[in-house]
Design a protein around this motif. Sequence first.
Motif, mmCIF file in Angstrom:
data_model
loop_
_atom_site.group_PDB
_atom_site.id
_atom_site.type_symbol
_atom_site.label_atom_id
_atom_site.label_comp_id
_atom_site.label_asym_id
_atom_site.label_seq_id
_atom_site.Cartn_x
_atom_site.Cartn_y
_atom_site.Cartn_z
ATOM 1 N N UNK A 57 35.232 8.216 6.917
ATOM 2 C CA UNK A 57 35.846 9.106 7.910
ATOM 3 C C UNK A 57 35.697 8.472 9.274
ATOM 4 N N UNK A 58 36.613 8.795 10.171
ATOM 5 C CA UNK A 58 36.527 8.319 11.547
ATOM 6 C C UNK A 58 35.672 9.326 12.320
ATOM 7 N N UNK A 59 34.465 8.946 12.757
ATOM 8 C CA UNK A 59 33.580 9.948 13.363
ATOM 9 C C UNK A 59 34.104 10.476 14.698
ATOM 10 N N UNK A 60 34.200 11.796 14.814
ATOM 11 C CA UNK A 60 34.735 12.406 16.040
ATOM 12 C C UNK A 60 33.627 12.695 17.049
ATOM 13 N N UNK A 61 32.512 13.204 16.576
ATOM 14 C CA UNK A 61 31.372 13.455 17.460
ATOM 15 C C UNK A 61 30.107 13.511 16.608
ATOM 16 N N UNK A 62 28.960 13.707 17.270
ATOM 17 C CA UNK A 62 27.678 13.688 16.561
ATOM 18 C C UNK A 62 27.630 14.765 15.475
ATOM 19 N N UNK A 63 28.206 15.923 15.764
ATOM 20 C CA UNK A 63 28.194 17.042 14.808
ATOM 21 C C UNK A 63 28.927 16.642 13.525
ATOM 22 N N UNK A 112 28.557 1.717 -1.579
ATOM 23 C CA UNK A 112 29.308 2.820 -2.188
ATOM 24 C C UNK A 112 30.121 3.560 -1.144
ATOM 25 N N UNK A 113 31.395 3.739 -1.411
ATOM 26 C CA UNK A 113 32.267 4.444 -0.473
ATOM 27 C C UNK A 113 32.463 5.873 -0.975
ATOM 28 N N UNK A 114 32.226 6.837 -0.079
ATOM 29 C CA UNK A 114 32.281 8.248 -0.452
ATOM 30 C C UNK A 114 33.365 8.926 0.381
ATOM 31 N N UNK A 115 34.107 9.835 -0.240
ATOM 32 C CA UNK A 115 35.132 10.591 0.501
ATOM 33 C C UNK A 115 34.464 11.634 1.398
ATOM 34 N N UNK A 116 34.971 11.855 2.594
ATOM 35 C CA UNK A 116 34.360 12.868 3.472
ATOM 36 C C UNK A 116 34.640 14.295 2.994
ATOM 37 N N UNK A 154 0.830 -1.215 0.000
ATOM 38 C CA UNK A 154 0.000 0.000 0.000
ATOM 39 C C UNK A 154 0.864 1.264 0.000
ATOM 40 N N UNK A 155 2.139 1.105 0.368
ATOM 41 C CA UNK A 155 3.026 2.269 0.441
ATOM 42 C C UNK A 155 3.780 2.455 -0.867
ATOM 43 N N UNK A 156 4.348 3.647 -1.019
ATOM 44 C CA UNK A 156 5.115 3.930 -2.231
ATOM 45 C C UNK A 156 6.616 3.740 -2.010
ATOM 46 N N UNK A 157 6.980 3.200 -0.843
ATOM 47 C CA UNK A 157 8.413 3.018 -0.569
ATOM 48 C C UNK A 157 8.964 1.911 -1.465
ATOM 49 N N UNK A 158 9.972 2.246 -2.273
ATOM 50 C CA UNK A 158 10.534 1.215 -3.154
ATOM 51 C C UNK A 158 12.007 0.910 -2.876
ATOM 52 N N UNK A 159 12.687 1.780 -2.156
ATOM 53 C CA UNK A 159 14.116 1.554 -1.898
ATOM 54 C C UNK A 159 14.447 1.917 -0.443
ATOM 55 N N UNK A 160 15.262 1.086 0.190
ATOM 56 C CA UNK A 160 15.791 1.412 1.514
ATOM 57 C C UNK A 160 17.311 1.468 1.396
ATOM 58 N N UNK A 161 17.854 2.643 1.697
ATOM 59 C CA UNK A 161 19.307 2.843 1.625
ATOM 60 C C UNK A 161 19.838 3.072 3.030
ATOM 61 N N UNK A 162 20.899 2.358 3.390
ATOM 62 C CA UNK A 162 21.519 2.629 4.693
ATOM 63 C C UNK A 162 22.779 3.457 4.468
ATOM 64 N N UNK A 163 23.063 4.340 5.444
ATOM 65 C CA UNK A 163 24.227 5.220 5.308
ATOM 66 C C UNK A 163 24.933 5.296 6.651
ATOM 67 N N UNK A 164 26.240 5.297 6.612
ATOM 68 C CA UNK A 164 26.993 5.386 7.863
ATOM 69 C C UNK A 164 28.286 6.161 7.636
ATOM 70 N N UNK A 165 28.831 6.700 8.725
ATOM 71 C CA UNK A 165 30.137 7.351 8.669
ATOM 72 C C UNK A 165 31.104 6.445 9.424
ATOM 73 N N UNK A 166 32.140 5.976 8.753
ATOM 74 C CA UNK A 166 33.094 5.108 9.436
ATOM 75 C C UNK A 166 34.156 4.601 8.499
ATOM 76 N N UNK A 167 35.247 4.116 9.095
ATOM 77 C CA UNK A 167 36.334 3.559 8.293
ATOM 78 C C UNK A 167 35.975 2.133 7.861
ATOM 79 N N UNK A 168 36.864 1.531 7.113
ATOM 80 C CA UNK A 168 36.553 0.249 6.479
ATOM 81 C C UNK A 168 36.074 -0.821 7.464
#
Lengths: 249, 324
Positions: free
Chosen positions: A90-96, A202-206, A54-68
Amino acid sequence: MKVIVCLGNVPDTTTKIKFVDDNKAFDTIGVQWIINPWDELALTRAMELKEDSRNTVDTVTVITVGLKEVEPTIRKALAIGADDAIRIDADPKDAYCVAFQLAEVLKKEDFGIVFSGIESSDYNSAAVGGMLAEFLDLPSVSAVSSLQMDESAVNLTRDIDGGREVISIQTPFVAIVQKGIAIEPRIPAMRGIMMARKKPLNVVEPAEQEVLTGFSSFELPKSKPPCKMINPENLKELVDLLQNEANVL
Amino acid sequence: MAVIVFAENWNGKFKKLSFELVSYGSKVAGMLNTSNVVLSIGDVENEELNKLGDYGADKIIKIQHEKLKNLDNKAYTSVIAQVAEKEGASVLLLSHNNTGKALAPRLSVKLKAGLGSALIQLPASVEPFTVCKKVFSGKAFAYITIKSDIKILTLMQNSFESVLSQNNATIESFSPELDEGISKTEVTDVQKQTGKIILTDAEIIVSGGRGMRSTDNWGPLEELAELLGAATACSRPVSDEEWRPHSEHVGQTGKIIAPNLYIACGISGAIQHLAGVSSSKYIVAINEDNEAPIFEAADYGIVGDVHKVLPELIKIIKEFKSEN
């Protein structure tokens, strides 16, 4: 519609916490890493939304900040059912820092809902979702314990002190979710684990950014005095301790 | 320069946590040698606003606006940021409750201000600006240095004693600018919990776990809670089994609480549970199993059948109450 789920990579809840480098860094040796429990519930709800025709959701993408080294956690999310993943290298330093990096990538994406867990079980700042919404200049609703879609709007239940409110909102927006959005997290099935290996990660540069806060040191709690055992035949002693020692009666 | 405290109201009234926040703001203002300005949004009578002065507000700014009747995170963020800029805020303080958790992160980005959240004590130092918070769900503390000009802090409920100071605070009104259409959320229904003590506000909490054995056995636990003026709570298996509502679940993924007294009845004390209750000032554990981990976290322990201990405890507390 695409749904984005932000993932945190955190130590397993039962991890014994230790610090190294003169108590300036968390000791990661021997630590098992998991998807942040609230993000895992968000992913579970995102999968339910996609599966409900019933929903129009067709894709779920997960995203994270972190090293390999966070990739096993991302693969788990893909095994649970996410269609693809983005890792910002990137190595996450804080929430910001995390929210800024997520926003830089999500600005270029077309999505309806971004899910973020209400807090992470490592630094417990309860901040990434709200910060991300402000970076993206999107509305946010926090403490969301239920999300239902209908043709014209999305209805969210949010907890307030002493009750709940139902909020109607149009996409796109950021949902900052807590328990209730799903009750039990989904466990990957063998077929999902096999399929996850072939899904795009997909790996993205910070991007360059400024850092506003830093951990200066950590400390373990002082050990507390041992529990005073009270004979169940002599509960007067408990009342006496609560009144005179704890001063709570 | 100023410390700005956002004091939320509930139907025009402040709560204990509001006064804790204002007192905390007053102490931080003292450390920075500046004034403690408290912001109130919504319809609050001046008589109620004056109470903020009693806990250390130097100035109270009140905002009443049609578009701020409900909490819209974008609209509230815009308004609080306007006040912070107008007053030259060096510190902005909010509660670490649902509202504070919704607004503080947005304000951090809007004002490019570092966030120190879920604080449990005064800043360790102001030069550099260093705060202490619990991390790893209560298993450690971290000292965090905030480098930005403006610092945003959120304070855990019931972690700082409010202090009476009898300030004569001035009250001024402020009219914020709000863009047409800034609010994209609409509240379509409100369900208020009535007659019961709100879990996160409660000073005493009586909580039950799997040892309660079934949904039918909660009478004595509720009776004890009523006797003590306490709220009731439960562990995760209990809410997962739907013996009790999910709103009562305390623990890592449920509510994080910090009452003065937590009475754990038939709760073994899994690490996830302790993560939600370890900030309690005193913990009493009643459990059949003398090796249950709850006894390592508890201050007072009773090894015994909760179904026998609770009625006996009720009897003794009734006697105590009638004598005092």
